[in-house]
Scaffold this motif. Sequence first.
Motif, mmCIF file in Angstrom:
data_model
loop_
_atom_site.group_PDB
_atom_site.id
_atom_site.type_symbol
_atom_site.label_atom_id
_atom_site.label_comp_id
_atom_site.label_asym_id
_atom_site.label_seq_id
_atom_site.Cartn_x
_atom_site.Cartn_y
_atom_site.Cartn_z
ATOM 1 N N VAL A 143 51.438 39.494 35.793
ATOM 2 C CA VAL A 143 51.166 40.904 36.106
ATOM 3 C C VAL A 143 49.927 41.027 36.991
ATOM 4 O O VAL A 143 49.052 40.158 36.998
ATOM 5 N N ASP A 144 49.871 42.136 37.745
ATOM 6 C CA ASP A 144 48.780 42.329 38.702
ATOM 7 C C ASP A 144 47.453 42.641 38.029
ATOM 8 O O ASP A 144 46.383 42.399 38.583
ATOM 9 N N ARG A 145 47.501 43.158 36.816
ATOM 10 C CA ARG A 145 46.284 43.446 36.054
ATOM 11 C C ARG A 145 46.642 43.544 34.575
ATOM 12 O O ARG A 145 47.813 43.653 34.225
ATOM 13 N N ASP A 146 45.620 43.483 33.726
ATOM 14 C CA ASP A 146 45.861 43.556 32.289
ATOM 15 C C ASP A 146 46.536 44.873 31.927
ATOM 16 O O ASP A 146 46.323 45.902 32.607
ATOM 17 N N LEU A 147 47.326 44.848 30.889
ATOM 18 C CA LEU A 147 48.045 46.050 30.473
ATOM 19 C C LEU A 147 47.079 47.059 29.851
ATOM 20 O O LEU A 147 46.440 46.771 28.844
ATOM 21 N N ASP A 148 46.992 48.225 30.461
ATOM 22 C CA ASP A 148 46.176 49.287 29.873
ATOM 23 C C ASP A 148 46.970 49.989 28.783
ATOM 24 O O ASP A 148 48.110 49.607 28.471
ATOM 25 N N ASP A 183 44.963 37.107 38.020
ATOM 26 C CA ASP A 183 43.639 36.606 38.401
ATOM 27 C C ASP A 183 42.869 35.992 37.230
ATOM 28 O O ASP A 183 41.739 35.530 37.402
ATOM 29 N N LYS A 184 43.497 35.947 36.045
ATOM 30 C CA LYS A 184 42.890 35.294 34.879
ATOM 31 C C LYS A 184 43.702 34.070 34.446
ATOM 32 O O LYS A 184 43.411 33.468 33.410
ATOM 33 N N ALA A 185 44.682 33.691 35.245
ATOM 34 C CA ALA A 185 45.623 32.648 34.828
ATOM 35 C C ALA A 185 44.983 31.275 34.698
ATOM 36 O O ALA A 185 45.484 30.422 33.970
ATOM 37 N N ALA A 186 43.875 31.039 35.382
ATOM 38 C CA ALA A 186 43.251 29.718 35.334
ATOM 39 C C ALA A 186 42.559 29.432 34.000
ATOM 40 O O ALA A 186 42.305 28.276 33.663
#
Length: 243
Positions: A51-56, A83-86
């Motif tokens: 996903v492009d960003r965390d689920l709000d 962007d947090k996958a690493a």
Amino acid sequence: MDDRLTPAPLVPSFGDRVRDLAGVVGLYVGGSLAFGDYRPGVSDLDVIAVVDRDLDRTRRRQVTELHEAIDDERLHCAYLVRDKAADLDRKHHYWAYGELYRRAVSGIARAELLRGGITVYGPPPAEVIPPVDDAALRAAARAELTGYWSRAVAKPRLWREDLYVDLGLITLARVDATVTETRLITKSEAIERLTAFGVPDDLREEIARRRAGEPVTLTEDERAARAELARGLMTAGIARLTG
């Protein structure tokens, strides 16, 4: 569409519905479906949605409503923030067994996608999921045992349940293949390797029958004896593989 999706038409349908809802940039399938060991009505569907960003809060509510409407407990989906996958330790939203919660996306799940996962849509997995080298893969396999399964063997009553007996012993054989051969094997192949952990033929055949979707009936005494045996085999196997 990848032909491997044919036995599970739910996946592309789910993918279409969740895409805009959760900001999915890539949808991938690992597990039994990707590796040719899928059993309809028995196997889980292991999906990762990048996903492009965390689920709000709004997206969490919408995702929950979608899964509840689908009403299939075998569809498990991790919502991996691109962007947090690493960060292997970061917990991402994950739907399984009727609830949305947070958990890390394991190195094993990542390696499955990189080594043979199905791309439902989006870029190839290697473009959104960082590589998992052999050392990291072996460490991830051992972590399966030192974490969840080490806690499970401390709870004797769990081992009266088919799920714990089957999945626990299968996990031992799969971890063994990964640690010793750096291979990811299917559950069916793992069942064939259970003898190496002292699993008697009758129990191995029982597990194989359930894997094939056949009912297996046990008396309470048989279930109690099996629980003690399986828990003991798990304890010994964990010690052997984790040192």
